[in-house]
Design a protein around this motif. Structure first.
Motif: not given
Length: 615
Positions: A407-410, A428-429, A447-449
């Motif tokens: 799921f992550h992009a990084a 890191t994404d 989502v928020g960071h």
């Protein structure tokens, strides 16, 4: 997560010149860069640090550049690029370069095939057509085609040259922008540092005034001492959040050497350590490509020293070369009953060992270093997170991977189980995903960071999820809503790690309130009220970034380890240091045994320490 500033880079170059024998050049650089005013401790910088730093950077870029490549393509891909390309270009430029050179090579092959085909046709025509006039005509056609190809090649070269020049101009412009941003950040850091120093100085002045008044009062009537002390305690417990500076309190008790056992054997930095939940075994993982399982006696350290050398099992992650950096042990975790130890390595493999140090199985699926590894409570699944952007759930009975979550992009930095089948991942994404074994999509997305999310931890009941980030905030989330419950913003620099106290519902200390601790590169630890999201205390004693914190099993004490070589033990209730140990290297992790009478700590100078704790 860790930035290197220009002053630190100048110092690395200075050391390289000095070690290479360029003393005059080194002196000139040191004078012009003002290194004599630098606060860098040269004893912490090993010989050849600059070369090692660059080599590791190249290795990491090689790794990133090949995250999306097949294994069969890696060797071929790297034939297209040079080491200087890895340093001067980012991952996307490298991938684009490899792609363009592959396409160019394919075009060349096609042109050669076309040329051979045309020559064959020419030979056939020469056999079929005897007339000299037709031969000359065919030759003229061939020459014309060659001229056209020559013109096309010249045009292509000119276009390529113009493209390179445009890219160079864009790169130079980006570099100038980055330099401006860097200078701005440096100015902001200096102003921030001055502000913190002024606040600390004012706090010390207030504390000194309080001390002076207290001494005058004691001199007037010594008998009042007994009555004054309880009043002070009441005030401290009901006070608003405050900065606690150890210079304003009584000096903490220094842990004597007789209460310390130093475990030697590792030949590189020791990054991680963890006590077995079942007995007196301590596991440690190092950059020397080994993990070790140390058998620690039940009695105090002073009595163990008299019994001879400690029993230790060495878990080798290499076959041939030692100190192979691709085999660095980056993470480890015991299963619930302490019978199996899982280790994660920079080579992308997870390994499972018996408590005696025998290799049980090797889990191979990741394409990059493993940064986090966790057993579920039941012990039938192992969860791993990797730089290859994925998390994998492994079935321990079969020794095979059960499900890979992409799921992550990084790169995935941390993972943590919520229960036996549900868990969270961060990256890191800047994203956090809550996943469930068997589901192909995230159960929840947080989502928020605004920066890399370094760590995540579920509270003891699995109801709340805490996270911390390079954006200098920690957040508390609930699966019942999309936005965070509390946004904790008191830190001034990146937050490296967080820990829940073993208190409140679902713990062995249900009558004590639940507390969250956060440790930051601003050298402070902060304790948070989970119900209100307010700051309880800011613990100030360290002089460098704090990499690890750990609560004692009864929740009454907090151990902290920092790059300043100090381990402090704090009273959570009183928010002050009660014990201190000063080692010979930076501290990467601290951990308590299940009885709460021993603390393990791992250091940058290759050692592990066991400290007796008693009040």
């Amino acid at each position: 997560m860790i930035n290197i500033n220009s002053r630190e880079l100048n110092y690395l170059v200075y050391r390289y010149l000095h070690e290479s024998g360029f003393t005059h050049t080194a002196f000139t650089l040191g004078y012009e860069a003002g290194l004599n005013k630098s606060t860098i401790d040269g004893n912490l910088v090993p010989p050849g640090a600059l070369v090692t730093f660059v080599q590791k950077g190249i290795q990491y870029l090689e790794l990133e550049a090949n995250l999306t490549c097949n294994d069969s393509d890696i060797d071929e891909d790297f034939s297209f690029i040079q080491p200087i390309d890895l340093i001067t270009k980012d991952v996307y430029e490298l991938q684009k370069m490899i792609k363009e050179k592959k396409e160019s090579l394919q075009k060349t092959k096609n042109r050669e095939k076309n040329k051979e085909h045309e020559q064959e046709n020419a030979r056939e025509k020469e056999k079929e057509h005897v007339k000299e006039r037709e031969k000359e005509h065919e030759q003229e056609n061939a020459r014309e085609r060659e001229r056209e190809r020559g013109h096309a090649r010249e045009k292509e070269k000119e276009q390529e040259r113009q493209h390179r020049e445009r890219e160079k101009r864009i790169e130079q412009e980006q570099h100038r922008e980055k330099e401006k941003e860097k200078q701005q950040r440096e100015k902001e850091r200096e102003l921030e540092k001055e502000k913190i120093e002024r606040e600390r100085e004012r706090e010390r002045e207030r504390d000194n005034k309080g001390k002076h008044k207290e001494k005058e009062k004691k001199n007037e009537d010594l008998e009042d001492k007994i009555r004054v002390q309880p009043e002070e305690n009441v005030i401290a417990e009901g006070a608003e959040p405050m900065e606690i500076d150890t210079s304003s309190t009584a000096l903490p008790s220094v842990i004597p050497n007789s209460d310390v056992t130093i475990l030697e054997g590792h030949t590189s930095e020791v990054f991680v350590c963890a006590w077995s939940p079942a007995g007196s075994l301590l596991a440690s993982g190092s950059g020397d490509s080994t993990a070790r399982i140390w058998t620690i006696g039940d009695g105090p350290c002073s009595s163990n020293l008299q019994k001879g050398p400690l029993d230790v099992a060495v878990l080798k992650h290499y076959r041939g070369r030692t100190n192979d950096k691709s085999k660095d042990v980056t993470t480890l975790d015991w299963n619930g009953d302490g019978t199996l130890l899982a280790t994660g390595s920079y080579d992308g493999q997870a390994r499972i060992w018996s408590k005696d140090g025998e290799l049980v199985s090797t889990l191979t699926k990741h394409k990059g270093p493993i940064f986090s590894l966790k057993w579920n409570k039941k012990g039938d699944y192992l969860l791993s997170g990797s730089v290859d952007k994925t998390a994998i759930v492994w079935d321990i009975k079969t020794g095979e991977w059960k499900q890979q979550f992409e799921f992550h992009a990084a790169p995935t930095l941390d993972v943590d189980w919520r229960n036996n089948v549900s868990f969270a991942t961060c990256s890191t994404d800047n994203m956090i995903y809550v996943c469930k074994v068997g589901d192909n999509r995230p159960v929840k997305t947080f989502v928020g960071h605004q920066g890399e999310v370094n760590a995540i931890k579920w509270d003891p009941t699995g109801t709340l999820l805490a996270s911390c980030s390079d954006d200098s905030t920690a957040k508390i989330w609930s699966v019942k809503q999309d936005t965070c419950l509390h946004d904790l913003k008191e830190h001034t620099k990146e937050i490296y790690t967080i820990r829940w106290s073993p208190t409140g519902p679902g713990t062995n200390n249900p009558n004590q309130p639940l507390v969250l601790a956060s440790a930051s590169f601003d050298s402070t630890i902060k304790l948070w009220d989970v119900e209100t999201g307010s700051l309880l205390h800011s613990l100030v004693a360290h002089g460098d970034p704090v990499y690890s914190v750990a609560f004692s099993p009864n929740g009454e004490y907090l151990a902290s380890g920092s790059l300043d070589k100090c381990m402090h033990i704090w009273s959570v209730k009183e928010a002050k240091v009660v014990k201190t140990y000063v080692g010979s290297g930076g501290i990467f992790e601290v951990c308590w045994n299940k009885e709460g009478d021993k603390i393990g700590a791992c250091f940058s100078n290759n050692v592990v320490c066991i400290l007796d704790f008693r009040m």
